[in-house]
Design a protein around this motif. Structure first.
Motif, PDB file in Angstrom:
ATOM      1  N   PRO A  21       0.782  -1.234   0.000  1.00 28.09           N
ATOM      2  CA  PRO A  21       0.000   0.000   0.000  1.00 28.09           C
ATOM      3  C   PRO A  21       0.817   1.289   0.000  1.00 28.09           C
ATOM      4  O   PRO A  21       0.240   2.357   0.165  1.00 28.09           O
ATOM      5  N   GLU A  22       2.162   1.191  -0.145  1.00 27.07           N
ATOM      6  CA  GLU A  22       2.956   2.405  -0.252  1.00 27.07           C
ATOM      7  C   GLU A  22       2.563   3.162  -1.511  1.00 27.07           C
ATOM      8  O   GLU A  22       2.162   2.554  -2.515  1.00 27.07           O
ATOM      9  N   ILE A  23       2.652   4.491  -1.459  1.00 26.82           N
ATOM     10  CA  ILE A  23       2.240   5.328  -2.584  1.00 26.82           C
ATOM     11  C   ILE A  23       3.444   6.101  -3.087  1.00 26.82           C
ATOM     12  O   ILE A  23       3.924   7.035  -2.449  1.00 26.82           O
ATOM     13  N   ASN A  24       3.966   5.692  -4.217  1.00 23.58           N
ATOM     14  CA  ASN A  24       5.042   6.399  -4.910  1.00 23.58           C
ATOM     15  C   ASN A  24       5.053   5.877  -6.340  1.00 23.58           C
ATOM     16  O   ASN A  24       4.371   4.900  -6.671  1.00 23.58           O
ATOM     17  N   GLY A  25       5.818   6.519  -7.214  1.00 22.36           N
ATOM     18  CA  GLY A  25       5.794   6.155  -8.622  1.00 22.36           C
ATOM     19  C   GLY A  25       6.158   4.710  -8.899  1.00 22.36           C
ATOM     20  O   GLY A  25       5.505   4.032  -9.702  1.00 22.36           O
ATOM     21  N   ALA A  26       7.216   4.207  -8.245  1.00 19.45           N
ATOM     22  CA  ALA A  26       7.648   2.834  -8.486  1.00 19.45           C
ATOM     23  C   ALA A  26       6.593   1.831  -8.033  1.00 19.45           C
ATOM     24  O   ALA A  26       6.315   0.842  -8.727  1.00 19.45           O
ATOM     25  N   ALA A  27       5.995   2.069  -6.860  1.00 15.64           N
ATOM     26  CA  ALA A  27       4.981   1.152  -6.342  1.00 15.64           C
ATOM     27  C   ALA A  27       3.728   1.169  -7.215  1.00 15.64           C
ATOM     28  O   ALA A  27       3.138   0.115  -7.500  1.00 15.64           O
ATOM     29  N   ILE A  28       3.317   2.350  -7.654  1.00 13.41           N
ATOM     30  CA  ILE A  28       2.140   2.454  -8.511  1.00 13.41           C
ATOM     31  C   ILE A  28       2.388   1.763  -9.846  1.00 13.41           C
ATOM     32  O   ILE A  28       1.544   1.016 -10.352  1.00 13.41           O
ATOM     33  N   PHE A  29       3.567   1.989 -10.431  1.00 13.28           N
ATOM     34  CA  PHE A  29       3.874   1.343 -11.704  1.00 13.28           C
ATOM     35  C   PHE A  29       3.848  -0.177 -11.578  1.00 13.28           C
ATOM     36  O   PHE A  29       3.262  -0.872 -12.415  1.00 13.28           O
ATOM     37  N   ALA A  30       4.498  -0.715 -10.542  1.00 17.32           N
ATOM     38  CA  ALA A  30       4.553  -2.164 -10.374  1.00 17.32           C
ATOM     39  C   ALA A  30       3.154  -2.758 -10.245  1.00 17.32           C
ATOM     40  O   ALA A  30       2.846  -3.803 -10.840  1.00 17.32           O
ATOM     41  N   ALA A  31       2.276  -2.100  -9.483  1.00 17.73           N
ATOM     42  CA  ALA A  31       0.914  -2.603  -9.306  1.00 17.73           C
ATOM     43  C   ALA A  31       0.124  -2.545 -10.611  1.00 17.73           C
ATOM     44  O   ALA A  31      -0.592  -3.491 -10.965  1.00 17.73           O
ATOM     45  N   ARG A  32       0.251  -1.446 -11.332  1.00 17.78           N
ATOM     46  CA  ARG A  32      -0.500  -1.312 -12.584  1.00 17.78           C
ATOM     47  C   ARG A  32       0.031  -2.245 -13.660  1.00 17.78           C
ATOM     48  O   ARG A  32      -0.744  -2.803 -14.455  1.00 17.78           O
ATOM     49  N   LEU A  33       1.348  -2.422 -13.710  1.00 15.80           N
ATOM     50  CA  LEU A  33       1.931  -3.378 -14.649  1.00 15.80           C
ATOM     51  C   LEU A  33       1.422  -4.785 -14.349  1.00 15.80           C
ATOM     52  O   LEU A  33       0.970  -5.504 -15.248  1.00 15.80           O
ATOM     53  N   ALA A  34       1.485  -5.170 -13.073  1.00 17.18           N
ATOM     54  CA  ALA A  34       1.042  -6.503 -12.686  1.00 17.18           C
ATOM     55  C   ALA A  34      -0.428  -6.715 -13.019  1.00 17.18           C
ATOM     56  O   ALA A  34      -0.822  -7.756 -13.576  1.00 17.18           O
ATOM     57  N   ALA A  35      -1.268  -5.733 -12.697  1.00 13.77           N
ATOM     58  CA  ALA A  35      -2.704  -5.870 -12.952  1.00 13.77           C
ATOM     59  C   ALA A  35      -2.994  -5.972 -14.444  1.00 13.77           C
ATOM     60  O   ALA A  35      -3.827  -6.781 -14.877  1.00 13.77           O
ATOM     61  N   GLY A  36      -2.295  -5.169 -15.243  1.00 11.54           N
ATOM     62  CA  GLY A  36      -2.492  -5.234 -16.687  1.00 11.54           C
ATOM     63  C   GLY A  36      -2.086  -6.572 -17.268  1.00 11.54           C
ATOM     64  O   GLY A  36      -2.741  -7.098 -18.181  1.00 11.54           O
ATOM     65  N   LEU A  37      -1.004  -7.138 -16.740  1.00 12.85           N
ATOM     66  CA  LEU A  37      -0.549  -8.446 -17.215  1.00 12.85           C
ATOM     67  C   LEU A  37      -1.531  -9.552 -16.819  1.00 12.85           C
ATOM     68  O   LEU A  37      -1.803 -10.467 -17.596  1.00 12.85           O
ATOM     69  N   VAL A  38      -2.074  -9.466 -15.599  1.00 12.77           N
ATOM     70  CA  VAL A  38      -3.092 -10.429 -15.170  1.00 12.77           C
ATOM     71  C   VAL A  38      -4.307 -10.336 -16.087  1.00 12.77           C
ATOM     72  O   VAL A  38      -4.872 -11.351 -16.522  1.00 12.77           O
ATOM     73  N   GLU A  39      -4.718  -9.116 -16.403  1.00 10.19           N
ATOM     74  CA  GLU A  39      -5.889  -8.905 -17.256  1.00 10.19           C
ATOM     75  C   GLU A  39      -5.669  -9.495 -18.645  1.00 10.19           C
ATOM     76  O   GLU A  39      -6.616  -9.924 -19.310  1.00 10.19           O
ATOM     77  N   ARG A  40      -4.409  -9.581 -19.069  1.00  8.68           N
ATOM     78  CA  ARG A  40      -4.091 -10.175 -20.365  1.00  8.68           C
ATOM     79  C   ARG A  40      -3.901 -11.692 -20.278  1.00  8.68           C
ATOM     80  O   ARG A  40      -3.537 -12.312 -21.273  1.00  8.68           O
ATOM     81  N   GLY A  41      -4.113 -12.264 -19.109  1.00  8.14           N
ATOM     82  CA  GLY A  41      -4.099 -13.713 -18.992  1.00  8.14           C
ATOM     83  C   GLY A  41      -2.838 -14.327 -18.447  1.00  8.14           C
ATOM     84  O   GLY A  41      -2.715 -15.559 -18.397  1.00  8.14           O
ATOM     85  N   HIS A  42      -1.882 -13.510 -17.988  1.00  8.36           N
ATOM     86  CA  HIS A  42      -0.626 -14.044 -17.471  1.00  8.36           C
ATOM     87  C   HIS A  42      -0.748 -14.380 -15.979  1.00  8.36           C
ATOM     88  O   HIS A  42      -1.588 -13.827 -15.263  1.00  8.36           O
ATOM     89  N   ASP A  43       0.102 -15.284 -15.523  1.00 10.87           N
ATOM     90  CA  ASP A  43       0.164 -15.670 -14.111  1.00 10.87           C
ATOM     91  C   ASP A  43       1.238 -14.811 -13.451  1.00 10.87           C
ATOM     92  O   ASP A  43       2.430 -14.998 -13.697  1.00 10.87           O
ATOM     93  N   VAL A  44       0.813 -13.852 -12.634  1.00 11.73           N
ATOM     94  CA  VAL A  44       1.737 -12.860 -12.080  1.00 11.73           C
ATOM     95  C   VAL A  44       1.927 -13.086 -10.587  1.00 11.73           C
ATOM     96  O   VAL A  44       0.950 -13.227  -9.839  1.00 11.73           O
ATOM     97  N   HIS A  45       3.196 -13.104 -10.168  1.00 13.57           N
ATOM     98  CA  HIS A  45       3.562 -13.195  -8.758  1.00 13.57           C
ATOM     99  C   HIS A  45       4.374 -11.948  -8.404  1.00 13.57           C
ATOM    100  O   HIS A  45       5.196 -11.485  -9.193  1.00 13.57           O
ATOM    101  N   ILE A  46       4.138 -11.428  -7.216  1.00  9.78           N
ATOM    102  CA  ILE A  46       4.859 -10.246  -6.722  1.00  9.78           C
ATOM    103  C   ILE A  46       5.688 -10.655  -5.510  1.00  9.78           C
ATOM    104  O   ILE A  46       5.214 -11.384  -4.631  1.00  9.78           O
ATOM    105  N   VAL A  47       6.923 -10.190  -5.443  1.00  7.74           N
ATOM    106  CA  VAL A  47       7.742 -10.312  -4.234  1.00  7.74           C
ATOM    107  C   VAL A  47       7.974  -8.897  -3.715  1.00  7.74           C
ATOM    108  O   VAL A  47       8.501  -8.038  -4.422  1.00  7.74           O
ATOM    109  N   ALA A  48       7.551  -8.644  -2.479  1.00  8.59           N
ATOM    110  CA  ALA A  48       7.626  -7.290  -1.918  1.00  8.59           C
ATOM    111  C   ALA A  48       7.716  -7.369  -0.404  1.00  8.59           C
ATOM    112  O   ALA A  48       7.337  -8.380   0.205  1.00  8.59           O
ATOM    113  N   PRO A  49       8.198  -6.309   0.247  1.00 10.54           N
ATOM    114  CA  PRO A  49       8.220  -6.296   1.714  1.00 10.54           C
ATOM    115  C   PRO A  49       6.804  -6.335   2.280  1.00 10.54           C
ATOM    116  O   PRO A  49       5.870  -5.778   1.698  1.00 10.54           O
TER     117      PRO A  49
END
Length: 410
Positions: A25-53
């Motif tokens: 839930p951190e709010i900054n450019g890198a965190a927002i980009f990673a979340a939006r990239l991941a969500a867009g990839l999921v929406e396109r049918g990919h299996d997305v895993h995130i590693v984060a603190p």
């Protein structure tokens, strides 16, 4: 052509592991980009895993919903970096073990790390040992992080050099290195001696933002982002205080951060506190509505590697007044969709804001439409298509390469 947002790729879906030292839930450019990239990839049918603190003391693996999409998130045990108001880091002495464990469990087709600091270092090192394709994206400027350390000033230059050497080690493991703009790519190549860094926009989904082309009825200046010293918001408040009172302008700072108290005090000292609104951390719906209501968007920061907030403002049809620094001239074409000012020059900042606030309505409409035209080149679907090609080791479609930068202000 890029796939539509709701059309999965016809190629075999990928299993993608994204590593991020800062994430929701951190709010900054890198965190927002990673979340939006991941969500867009999921929406396109990919299996997305995130590693984060882990954002709290609870850590482990579970499903999270981000940007409306479900994905698997591996939250690592973390500690607060106490000189910083909110940043948490995964434990560095456990990162190699945790990276090896997660990679062996997930068996991804590609690892895409968003910074080299801890998680990117561990994932890139362990992925290289396993022959997994690696992609690295840099959102990092050492100065921004070192500002929140307790290091004495005479040590900072050495610490910056060490940080760039560490970045070079991690990014050298990647098959492809990207960063949001050509300016940021040149910056990374200069300090790390890497070559062929690609400039790929973080992207923005313009459909989520609502321009308002009705004639303006007031003069509202808006800033959206973290209320931190790197954003140079004291310059914005000082510039606002210099505006002609006859303009009846108001200023709204949408976001939270450790500088909020001192900026409120500054606004009071300058006699404009009653016309400056501090919203604190705001929900996405409020943020979008604030951009729709605004007359102009102000971005005084001198450390933007792209500025998602500025792109969101452009997608809302706003003219922009921004510092002529780092990547902002890529977005703000001086005299076309806004104005650039010399970083730190409060008088020029106030003059450029005045230019927008006194602009005839037909000229203002041209600036608003030009912002929409420029930001169209940063459509997030292009970004997703580009990264899909990179993940597969395929040629990048020419339409997805960033458009040339605008010339800087005279």
């Amino acid at each position: 052509m890029p796939d539509s947002p709701k059309t999965p790729s016809t190629e075999k879906p990928l299993r993608i592991l994204i590593g991020a030292d800062t994430f929701a839930p951190e709010i900054n450019g890198a965190a927002i980009f990673a979340a939006r990239l991941a969500a867009g990839l999921v929406e396109r049918g990919h299996d997305v895993h995130i590693v984060a603190p882990a954002p709290t003391r609870r850590y482990g693996t579970w499903t999270e919903t981000l940007e409306g999409q479900e994905m698997t998130v591996h939250r690592l045990k973390s500690w607060r970096w106490y000189p910083h108001p909110w940043l948490r880091f995964a434990l560095p002495w456990q990162i190699e073990k945790n990276s090896a464990r997660i990679l062996d469990e997930v068996k991804p087709d590609v690892v895409h790390f968003q910074s080299h600091i801890i998680i990117g270092r561990g994932l890139s090192n362990q992925a290289e040992k396993r022959g997994i394709r690696i992609v690295g994206t840099n959102h990092f400027m050492p100065e921004n992080l070192l500002e929140h350390t307790l290091l004495p000033a005479f040590v900072v230059p050495t610490a910056i050099r060490m940080a760039w050497r560490a970045a070079a080690r991690s990014f050298s493991r990647a098959a492809t290195v990207t960063t949001p703009t050509r300016k940021a790519a040149d910056f990374l190549e200069h300090y790390t001696k890497l070559e062929n860094v690609l400039a790929i926009s973080c992207g923005v989904d313009a459909h989520h933002y609502t321009p308002d082309f009705t004639p303006r009825t007031g003069n509202l200046i808006v800033f959206v982002g973290r209320i931190t010293s790197e954003k140079q918001l004291d310059k914005l408040i000082r510039a606002f205080a210099q505006l002609d009172p006859a303009l009846d302008a108001k200023l709204e700072l949408v976001g939270g951060g450790e500088q909020e108290g001192s900026l409120k005090a500054l606004a009071s000292q300058l006699g404009v506190r009653d016309r400056v609104t501090f919203t604190g951390y705001a929900e996405e719906d409020y943020l979008r509505h604030a951009l729709t209501r605004a007359t102009v968007f102000a971005m005084p920061s001198i450390a933007e590697l792209q500025s998602i907030a500025t792109m969101e403002a452009m997608a809302s049809g706003l003219p922009i007044v921004a510092a002529n620094a780092m990547a902002l001239p890529h977005l703000v074409h001086d005299g076309e969709n806004g104005f650039l000012f010399e970083p730190g020059n409060v008088e020029e900042f106030a003059a450029r804001l005045t230019d927008v606030l006194t602009m005839p309505e037909d000229e203002l409409q041209k600036f608003k439409r030009e912002s929409l035209k420029i930001v169209a080149a940063h459509d997030i679907q292009r970004t997703l298509t580009t990264f899909e090609a990179i993940y597969r080791g395929e040629p990048i479609p020419a339409i997805d390469i960033e458009i040339p930068a605008a010339k800087p202000a005279e």
